[in-house]
Design an enzyme around this catalytic site. Structure first.
Site, PDB file in Angstrom:
ATOM      1  N   SER A 146       0.834  -1.205   0.000  1.00 20.20           N
ATOM      2  CA  SER A 146       0.000   0.000   0.000  1.00 20.20           C
ATOM      3  C   SER A 146       0.872   1.261   0.000  1.00 20.20           C
ATOM      4  O   SER A 146       1.695   1.432  -0.886  1.00 20.20           O
ATOM      5  CB  SER A 146      -0.949  -0.042   1.202  1.00 20.20           C
ATOM      6  OG  SER A 146      -2.034   0.821   1.018  1.00 20.20           O
ATOM      7  N   ASP A 185      -5.746  -3.733  -1.952  1.00 13.58           N
ATOM      8  CA  ASP A 185      -4.710  -3.361  -0.992  1.00 13.58           C
ATOM      9  C   ASP A 185      -4.004  -4.579  -0.396  1.00 13.58           C
ATOM     10  O   ASP A 185      -4.634  -5.477   0.157  1.00 13.58           O
ATOM     11  CB  ASP A 185      -5.373  -2.551   0.126  1.00 13.58           C
ATOM     12  CG  ASP A 185      -4.381  -1.800   0.975  1.00 13.58           C
ATOM     13  OD1 ASP A 185      -3.428  -2.425   1.469  1.00 13.58           O
ATOM     14  OD2 ASP A 185      -4.549  -0.576   1.144  1.00 13.58           O
TER      15      ASP A 185
END
Length: 258
Positions: A42, A154
């Site tokens: 991320s 993510d």
């Protein structure tokens, strides 16, 4: 200090809190510590790729400072999210992200979550840009990224601090966790934002703790007071990362030389 072995650096996810990674990198550079293997998820994958491209900490903070929070969240309801990551894509292209992992100056491993197959996937070769976007696709906020027909989101969903990924690549590993868990006795959790953020922290902590074991050094900047989208506070967040690292300078040097 002179280190004669590979140093691995693991950068966790955490939204705008990930700006603390830049402060950590600035401190490490001043300590003459230059990791050669990077693993990130991320926000950590963004800072990781900038570092692997050879950008200095000043160039990275300029990248953040010249980015617009509002452009990140252009409302565009589509399947799977409230917005997309087109602005991040534009910014990475503007700064010269190379086509493939193999074109980077340092080894980079990026964690993603394959929603289609229901598992974590680590990328370290092949096309680079879409992998970074996939790793940053926060569920419900950004729509998933399609790679080879599968939908990705993510990387922090299943592994927010991918340290074990590089244990065979580095002699010593520094892990930077920007979502350290702490007691929040002063909060009453009556707002939906507070509740959502606390749940996010608890969820991430569950998959972070096992990975911390693989780190020889853990750096955990105290950035809990910043929300995931506190981009305008980038200088403060950066400074906390820098100061936290410098406060552990002696320990870091001792461990890396052992």
């Amino acid at each position: 200090m002179k280190v004669d072995h590979n140093i691995g650096l693991v950068l966790s996810g955490g939204g705008a809190r990930g700006i603390a990674h830049i402060g950590v990198l600035k401190a490490l550079s001043e300590l003459n510590i230059h990791p050669t293997v990077i693993s990130g998820t991320s926000a950590g994958s963004i800072i990781g790729v900038l570092y692997a491209m050879g950008l200095s900490s000043q160039e990275m903070i300029d990248f953040v400072g010249h980015s617009s929070l509002w452009k990140f969240f252009r409302f565009e309801w589509s399947a799977g999210g409230l917005s997309n990551l087109n602005y991040l894509k534009e910014r990475l292209i503007q700064i010269g992200i190379p086509p493939n992992f193999e074109d980077l100056q340092k080894k980079l491993f990026v964690t993603t979550t394959n929603l289609t197959k229901g598992k974590t996937e680590i990328f370290h070769e092949g096309p680079l840009l879409d992998t970074i976007l996939a790793s940053c696709s926060i569920p419900l906020v950004f729509k998933p990224v399609i790679i080879n027909g599968d939908r990705y989101a993510d990387g922090g969903i299943l592994n927010n601090l991918p340290a074990s990924v590089i244990t065979s690549q580095a002699h010593r590993i520094i892990g930077v966790n920007v979502i350290p868990l702490s007691a929040d006795e002063d909060k009453d959790y009556q707002s939906s934002i507070q509740v959502a953020q606390r749940c996010f922290e608890l969820f991430m902590n569950a998959n972070t703790q096992p990975e911390l074991i693989a780190c020889d050094i853990a750096i955990e900047p105290k950035v809990q007071d910043f929300y995931l989208f506190s981009l305008p506070k980038f200088n403060l967040i950066h400074d906390i990362g820098y100061e936290t690292t410098m406060a552990k300078a002696d320990l870091i040097q001792k461990v890396l030389l052992s």
